[in-house]
Write a protein that holds these residues in place. Structure first.
Motif, PDB file in Angstrom:
ATOM      1  N   ASP A  31      24.938  27.545   3.930  1.00 50.61           N
ATOM      2  CA  ASP A  31      24.376  26.354   3.291  1.00 50.61           C
ATOM      3  C   ASP A  31      25.510  25.393   3.002  1.00 50.61           C
ATOM      4  O   ASP A  31      26.657  25.817   2.846  1.00 50.61           O
ATOM      5  N   ARG A  32      25.172  24.105   2.921  1.00 44.43           N
ATOM      6  CA  ARG A  32      26.202  23.118   2.613  1.00 44.43           C
ATOM      7  C   ARG A  32      25.563  21.806   2.195  1.00 44.43           C
ATOM      8  O   ARG A  32      24.362  21.616   2.305  1.00 44.43           O
ATOM      9  N   ILE A  33      26.407  20.914   1.706  1.00 44.49           N
ATOM     10  CA  ILE A  33      25.902  19.597   1.327  1.00 44.49           C
ATOM     11  C   ILE A  33      25.721  18.772   2.590  1.00 44.49           C
ATOM     12  O   ILE A  33      26.613  18.723   3.435  1.00 44.49           O
ATOM     13  N   VAL A  34      24.551  18.138   2.735  1.00 43.76           N
ATOM     14  CA  VAL A  34      24.403  17.218   3.858  1.00 43.76           C
ATOM     15  C   VAL A  34      24.384  15.767   3.412  1.00 43.76           C
ATOM     16  O   VAL A  34      24.636  14.874   4.202  1.00 43.76           O
ATOM     17  N   ILE A  42      21.694  16.807  -1.435  1.00 46.62           N
ATOM     18  CA  ILE A  42      20.689  17.449  -0.593  1.00 46.62           C
ATOM     19  C   ILE A  42      21.441  18.482   0.235  1.00 46.62           C
ATOM     20  O   ILE A  42      22.490  18.180   0.803  1.00 46.62           O
ATOM     21  N   THR A  43      20.938  19.710   0.255  1.00 51.90           N
ATOM     22  CA  THR A  43      21.646  20.753   0.996  1.00 51.90           C
ATOM     23  C   THR A  43      20.987  20.982   2.352  1.00 51.90           C
ATOM     24  O   THR A  43      19.822  20.623   2.562  1.00 51.90           O
ATOM     25  N   MET A  44      21.762  21.635   3.214  1.00 49.09           N
ATOM     26  CA  MET A  44      21.283  21.909   4.568  1.00 49.09           C
ATOM     27  C   MET A  44      20.020  22.767   4.539  1.00 49.09           C
ATOM     28  O   MET A  44      19.084  22.538   5.297  1.00 49.09           O
ATOM     29  N   SER A  45      19.994  23.746   3.638  1.00 43.90           N
ATOM     30  CA  SER A  45      18.842  24.645   3.611  1.00 43.90           C
ATOM     31  C   SER A  45      17.577  23.891   3.201  1.00 43.90           C
ATOM     32  O   SER A  45      16.498  24.135   3.741  1.00 43.90           O
ATOM     33  N   GLU A  46      17.722  22.958   2.269  1.00 39.39           N
ATOM     34  CA  GLU A  46      16.566  22.154   1.871  1.00 39.39           C
ATOM     35  C   GLU A  46      16.059  21.326   3.043  1.00 39.39           C
ATOM     36  O   GLU A  46      14.861  21.227   3.287  1.00 39.39           O
ATOM     37  N   LEU A  53       8.680  22.438   7.647  1.00 40.26           N
ATOM     38  CA  LEU A  53       7.375  22.212   7.027  1.00 40.26           C
ATOM     39  C   LEU A  53       6.673  20.994   7.619  1.00 40.26           C
ATOM     40  O   LEU A  53       5.491  21.006   7.909  1.00 40.26           O
ATOM     41  N   GLU A  54       7.449  19.926   7.796  1.00 41.19           N
ATOM     42  CA  GLU A  54       6.855  18.680   8.270  1.00 41.19           C
ATOM     43  C   GLU A  54       6.847  18.607   9.774  1.00 41.19           C
ATOM     44  O   GLU A  54       6.258  17.697  10.351  1.00 41.19           O
ATOM     45  N   ASN A  55       7.560  19.578  10.382  1.00 37.26           N
ATOM     46  CA  ASN A  55       7.659  19.619  11.825  1.00 37.26           C
ATOM     47  C   ASN A  55       8.158  18.289  12.393  1.00 37.26           C
ATOM     48  O   ASN A  55       7.553  17.706  13.292  1.00 37.26           O
ATOM     49  N   ARG A  56       9.241  17.810  11.780  1.00 34.15           N
ATOM     50  CA  ARG A  56       9.806  16.545  12.248  1.00 34.15           C
ATOM     51  C   ARG A  56      11.297  16.697  12.437  1.00 34.15           C
ATOM     52  O   ARG A  56      11.913  17.638  11.943  1.00 34.15           O
ATOM     53  N   ASP A  57      11.873  15.715  13.095  1.00 37.50           N
ATOM     54  CA  ASP A  57      13.298  15.702  13.372  1.00 37.50           C
ATOM     55  C   ASP A  57      14.099  15.667  12.074  1.00 37.50           C
ATOM     56  O   ASP A  57      13.754  14.957  11.127  1.00 37.50           O
ATOM     57  N   GLU A  58      15.177  16.442  12.001  1.00 40.71           N
ATOM     58  CA  GLU A  58      15.953  16.573  10.766  1.00 40.71           C
ATOM     59  C   GLU A  58      16.494  15.246  10.254  1.00 40.71           C
ATOM     60  O   GLU A  58      16.507  14.982   9.061  1.00 40.71           O
ATOM     61  N   LYS A  59      16.946  14.422  11.169  1.00 48.64           N
ATOM     62  CA  LYS A  59      17.535  13.154  10.765  1.00 48.64           C
ATOM     63  C   LYS A  59      16.526  12.278  10.029  1.00 48.64           C
ATOM     64  O   LYS A  59      16.805  11.669   8.995  1.00 48.64           O
ATOM     65  N   GLU A  60      15.327  12.265  10.579  1.00 49.68           N
ATOM     66  CA  GLU A  60      14.240  11.485  10.003  1.00 49.68           C
ATOM     67  C   GLU A  60      13.884  12.032   8.632  1.00 49.68           C
ATOM     68  O   GLU A  60      13.728  11.282   7.659  1.00 49.68           O
ATOM     69  N   VAL A  61      13.808  13.343   8.554  1.00 48.99           N
ATOM     70  CA  VAL A  61      13.442  14.003   7.306  1.00 48.99           C
ATOM     71  C   VAL A  61      14.487  13.723   6.230  1.00 48.99           C
ATOM     72  O   VAL A  61      14.163  13.447   5.082  1.00 48.99           O
ATOM     73  N   LEU A  62      15.757  13.748   6.632  1.00 48.15           N
ATOM     74  CA  LEU A  62      16.836  13.520   5.669  1.00 48.15           C
ATOM     75  C   LEU A  62      16.691  12.145   5.023  1.00 48.15           C
ATOM     76  O   LEU A  62      16.809  11.989   3.809  1.00 48.15           O
TER      77      LEU A  62
END
Lengths: 163, 915
Positions: A31-34, A42-46, A53-62
């Motif tokens: 885990d780490r800070i993103v 916001i951490t990587m695991s979150e 859960l949202e089934n979306r691209d990580e960048k968008e979710v972030l």
């Protein structure tokens, strides 16, 4: 018999190698800070969890998560918190008070929209679909203003992204 | 063989993938920290909150990262994990915390700024020393500096910033400025409707052609112009923003001015106030306009001014005339002052529960008397009526009503006030019910309350009692407790039934305390001051006490201590303690004057936070006409991790004892001392200390008459231990009004410590302060001392002997003149003394005080019984003038039994009380 013994020896050997392997393979980041948003992180695991859960691209979710943290810190700053309430309700209250409360759709605007999209209403009278149109226009305006609002608080905040 | 290879491959790949990130079920077997510089690894481990032997948990790691980030010094935190073999074929997880610290700014310096001082630039930029260094705002800073330069007339300044690493994670910024040419004013003009001659306005502006275009000066000039117009009667001038046109390094400035309305004001009939002082009271202009309304308001405020001085019947009328073009106005205030009205009597009726005298002292309206003018103000009387009703409500008369009226005599110079009270029924508490309490018993709660059975009821106390219950619960961590306080009245309202319904909720404990903002000070230094610790029950009082204790370290200008998550009802709350460090160095100096030692000055340099451990050093020099003293001191507030002060110091002093009348030297000493020891505050008021001291004292120039033992001259080495205990309950050490100061100080020197003389010395003191009433303090003090030599030392040497007489002892006698004397009349000092002082201290007017005193005491030499005298008595008076470090004082002490040849008394001038 000899064969079986051979296979046994082989398997036990394999077993040992297999379980000692991670020792050789070394450490991995769990885990780490993103991203920082002021004093929140916001951490990587979150991020992974939410993206799954949202089934979306990580960048968008972030990006969404950063907005969420920003809005929550606004909730706290304005004292709109209620104990035991979940984040979503609090953010909705913030949007209601800071954005929706100031939106008024003049009847001319609704009528204009009706005239422009008359074909989509299947011949229904304006008065019958007025509420529906109002609702739609308010939502549209809310989104527009929310984006502006977010941009404003984003400018004031210290945000760093490591992703 | 190919078959085997396939199996091998299969086994190698598949389980490996399944392993990734899945350490569940394993325990944490090792923790390592990498990348810390300014904090200790233990701090990170503690903040992460994961203990060895604990099961691996991704949630705990996530929480730990978030918590550690709050510490405020980490830029990036990552955790990696690795399986490790343990004994007996068991496996565990090794966690590694990989951190990167934030970069902070150590120092900001400027170069090339010739026209603008660095201080001004420093104040003008958002980046400050000790802030986090953020690359992205360097451009903002450059822009800010350019803007400052532009205001000062340098439009082409070029700014560059050099960032240098000072130490790991600390940078120094060097801001280099090339100022470029100044912008000069080529032309300056005025347009609009200025009314006045342009030359005259430019003269007021104080800027002329050829000057540097400095916006600060320009703004000041515009303010001057505004003032000029207002003082000339144009009360609402319009002065526009100057239009500036730049051509190369020159600029032309155009200012638009509109004089606006001319207002002429006249007062008639005023004798009590001058026209100038009335002028100041006028709210003539509102929203940039003079209107009927503002003119009326002005008349009213003039009326108020008169009423405040007792002119109750004063009348103001206004006569207004506008010119035809509405550009001028004449306002004439006609004042009929009338006679002063004073209140002759205040009468109460209908009050049974409270006496008229009591009500009279309660209210602000007063009868005419020696100290009260007795003016009447309707609004104050209204406030008084409310105060009376509140008083009654507090006594349980919930429906009490009061009414006030005033009548006048024929000449309208005397008023009579009549206040009638309708008390109504008194409501008494009949019963108090407590529900929902499990943590505290009913008795425990009732004991705490203001309300008891048969006590008068009122709503204010009900709220107060509810609050008392809540704070009782908060002390045990029940910070979410709620109390509903309800009251019911009996039919005739004579009885109240009170019901406290308590919702206790769950108690809260403290998770981790995160300390933030301490760049220099170590965590441990702050943590050891905390009354509430990790894992404790949440106690609001303890939190407040912790804040006070951290403040008292003297290292911080700001201390905040609150839960990280203020809002949710968690049962375990992490706490964030945020501090703001202030400069740990201090420089102090002072100058004083006294009649004995004349001028005296001191200089002190100190630093309070060596290495971030709150260790203190100080360097102090004191010099006066008869004494010089230099000292280096060191203090460690937690000696060997105990809350005990360790002190050490080296002192060098030179002293001259003089005869104040003849200015002759009695003796001189040079003393060098080193001392070290511990001091502990046993309670806030009781303090004990134990010091070891080695001193080398040289006595010389001694008058022959003062010598009584061979140790009185030459050099002595004294090695001693010095225990002391002091109890101090005084409210203010500089100017005590209550409390006591009592203590015992001892000194024990023997040759077994390597001392050249052998002696013991004990001094005791007891002072007692009592406030008799406001502005009057009674102070009493008794002091006594005993010093004896033993072993080969025959008598206590002069430097350890006691002397009395003078400004802090027996004030009818000159400094150090009491007790046995030598053949030439020089006082020798003694080895025993007793001293009593009594003072009555009055504060007379503002900071000025008066005192009267009695002193009694004397010094004896036990080895010379022939010279034993009776105690000497002095009475006297004194003046005091308060300063922040105690009063300046002038005392005259009068001898009660004067010997032939002695003066009648002595005058003393000094700082600080005598005791």
């Amino acid at each position: 018999m000899k064969n079986i013994l051979r296979i046994l020896i082989f398997y036990s050997l394999l077993f040992t190698i297999h379980y000692s392997l991670p020792l050789i393979s070394g450490a991995e980041i769990v885990d780490r800070i993103v991203a920082h948003v002021n004093d929140d992180v916001i951490t990587m695991s979150e991020l992974k969890e939410r993206s799954r859960l949202e089934n979306r691209d990580e960048k968008e979710v972030l990006n969404g998560m950063i907005n969420r943290v920003l809005l929550l810190s606004e909730v706290k700053r304005l004292g709109l918190t209620v104990p035991e309430e979940d984040d979503k309700t609090m953010i909705e209250r913030l949007i209601d008070r800071r954005i929706n409360a100031f939106i008024l759709i003049p009847i001319e605007k609704a009528r204009e929209f009706y005239e422009e999209n008359k074909d989509k209403f299947g011949g229904k009278e304006f008065l019958d679909v007025r509420d529906e149109i109002n609702h739609y226009l308010i939502e549209e305006e809310t989104n527009k203003r929310l984006e502006k609002y977010l941009q404003e608080i984003r400018e004031k905040a210290t945000i760093k992204i490591f992703y | 063989m190919r078959y085997f290879a396939a199996i091998i491959l299969f086994f190698f790949l598949f389980p490996l993938q399944a392993y990734t990130g899945d350490y569940s079920g394993m325990t944490v077997a090792a923790i390592e920290v990498e990348g810390v510089k300014s904090v200790k690894p233990e701090v990170v481990i503690s903040l992460m909150g994961i203990q060895l032997g604990q099961p691996y948990s991704p949630e705990a790691i996530r929480e730990g990262i978030k918590r550690t980030f709050l510490k405020g010094v980490f830029e990036d935190i990552a955790v990696d994990a690795e399986v490790m073999k343990l004994v007996q074929d068991q496996e565990g997880v090794r966690l590694r915390y990989l951190v990167r610290e934030k970069i902070f700014i150590n120092d900001i310096d400027f170069s090339g700024n010739e026209s603008i001082p660095s201080r001004k630039l420093r104040e003008g930029i958002i980046m400050k020393e000790r802030d986090e260094y953020r690359k992205e705002i360097l451009n903002v800073v450059k822009e800010e500096i350019r803007a400052i330069y532009s205001r000062w007339g340098y439009r082409k300044a070029v700014v560059s910033i050099n960032v240098n690493e000072a130490e790991p994670y600390r940078v120094n910024l060097l801001i280099d400025i090339s100022e470029g040419p100044e912008t000069k004013i080529k032309a300056i003009g005025i347009k609009g409707e200025p009314v006045f001659d342009i030359a005259e306005i430019l003269y007021v502006l104080e800027i002329e052609k050829g000057d540097v275009l400095d916006m600060g000066r320009l703004d000041k000039g515009l303010r001057n112009i505004r003032e000029f117009y207002i003082s000339s009667g144009y009360l609402i001038p319009e002065i526009g923003t100057p239009e500036i046109v730049y051509i190369d390094d020159e600029a032309s400035v155009m200012i638009s001015v509109k004089a606006g309305l001319m207002v002429r004001i006249n007062f008639e009939g005023n004798t009590v106030f001058t026209s100038e002082s009335l002028m100041k009271e006028l709210p003539l202009i509102e929203d940039g306009k003079v209107s009927e309304e503002t003119i009326q308001d002005s008349a009213e405020s003039i009326g108020d001014l008169y009423k405040k001085e007792g002119y109750y019947f004063c009348n103001i009328s206004v006569d207004t005339r506008w010119s035809d073009d509405k550009k001028e106005i004449d306002i004439n205030f006609l004042i009929t002052e009338g006679e002063k009205l004073r209140i002759k009597s205040i009468n109460f009726e209908g009050n049974r529960a409270v006496t008229s005298d009591k009500l009279k002292t309660l209210i602000t309206t007063k009868e005419k008397g020696i100290f009260t003018p007795g003016y009447f103000d309707k609004r104050i009387l209204e406030g008084d009526i409310e105060a009376i009703e509140d008083l009654y409500r507090g006594l349980g008369y919930l429906s009490a009503k009061a009414k006030g009226e005033i009548t006048f005599d024929e000449s309208k110079t005397e008023g009579y006030i009549n206040i009638s009270v309708n008390e109504g029924i008194q409501t008494i508490v009949e019963e108090i019910m407590v529900e929902g309490n499990t943590v505290f018993s009913r008795e425990e709660i009732l004991k705490l309350l203001h309300f008891k059975k048969a006590v008068p009821y009122n709503d204010v106390d009900l709220g107060e009692d509810r609050y008392r219950i809540l704070s009782l619960y908060s002390k045990k961590g029940y910070i979410y407790a709620e109390v509903d306080a309800k009251r019911y009245f009996s039919e005739d309202s004579s009885g109240a039934f009170i019901n406290f319904r308590i919702y206790e909720e769950r108690p809260v404990t403290i998770g981790k305390v995160i300390i933030r903002g301490n760049q220099d000070t170590k965590d441990k230094i702050i943590r050891r001051e905390l009354v509430v610790k990790d894992g404790d029950i949440y106690d609001q009082e303890g939190v407040l006490r912790s804040i006070q204790r951290v403040y008292r370290l003297g290292l911080f200008s700001q201390v905040k201590f609150e839960p990280v998550d203020l809002y949710s009802k968690l049962e375990k709350k992490d706490m964030l303690l945020t501090v703001k460090e202030r400069s740990a160095g201090a420089f102090e100096f002072g100058l004083g004057y006294g009649d004995y030692d004349k001028f005296r000055g001191f200089l002190e340099l100190s630093y309070k936070n060596i290495g971030g451990y709150n260790r203190q050093v100080s360097l102090r020099g004191e010099a006066g006409s008869i004494e010089k003293r230099y000292a280096i001191g060191f203090k460690e507030p937690w000696f060997l991790n105990n809350p005990i002060d360790f002190r050490a110091s080296i002192i060098k002093e030179e002293k001259r004892s003089i005869n104040i009348e003849t200015k002759e030297t009695r003796y001189e000493t040079k003393r060098t001392a080193g001392l070290a020891g511990i001091e502990k505050g046993i309670t806030d008021e009781l303090k004990g200390s134990l010091l070891y001291q080695y001193e080398e004292v040289e006595t010389f120039n001694i008058q022959p008459g003062a010598i009584i033992t061979k140790e009185d001259t030459g050099t002595l080495g004294i090695s001693s231990i010095n225990p002391s205990i002091i109890l101090d309950t005084r409210d203010d050490p500089f100017n005590p009004r209550s409390g006591i100061l009592t203590g015992l100080v001892a000194k024990f020197a023997t040759r077994y410590f390597g001392s050249g003389v052998e002696l013991y010395k004990i001094t005791v003191q007891g002072s007692w302060y009592l406030k008799l009433w406001e502005g009057m303090v009674f102070a009493l003090s008794g002091r006594g001392g005993l010093a004896r030599a033993f072993g080969k030392t025959e008598e206590v040497p002069i430097i350890e002997r006691f002397f009395l007489g003078g400004r802090t002892t027996v004030r009818g006698y000159a400094q150090d003149t009491l007790g046995p004397k030598g053949s030439d009349g020089t006082p020798t000092g003694g080895n025993t003394f007793m001293l009593f002082n009594g003072e009555l201290r009055f504060s007379a007017f503002k900071d000025l005080g008066l005192i009267t005193f009695v002193d009694a005491g004397n010094v004896w030499l036990s080895s010379d019984p022939a010279k034993i005298e009776k105690p000497k008595y002095t009475v006297g008076v004194g003046l005091r003038y308060e300063t922040p470090v105690g009063p300046e004082r002038l005392d005259y002490g009068h001898k009660i039994k004067r010997e032939p040849g002695e003066s009648r008394g002595e005058l003393h001038f000094a700082i600080g009380h005598a005791f």
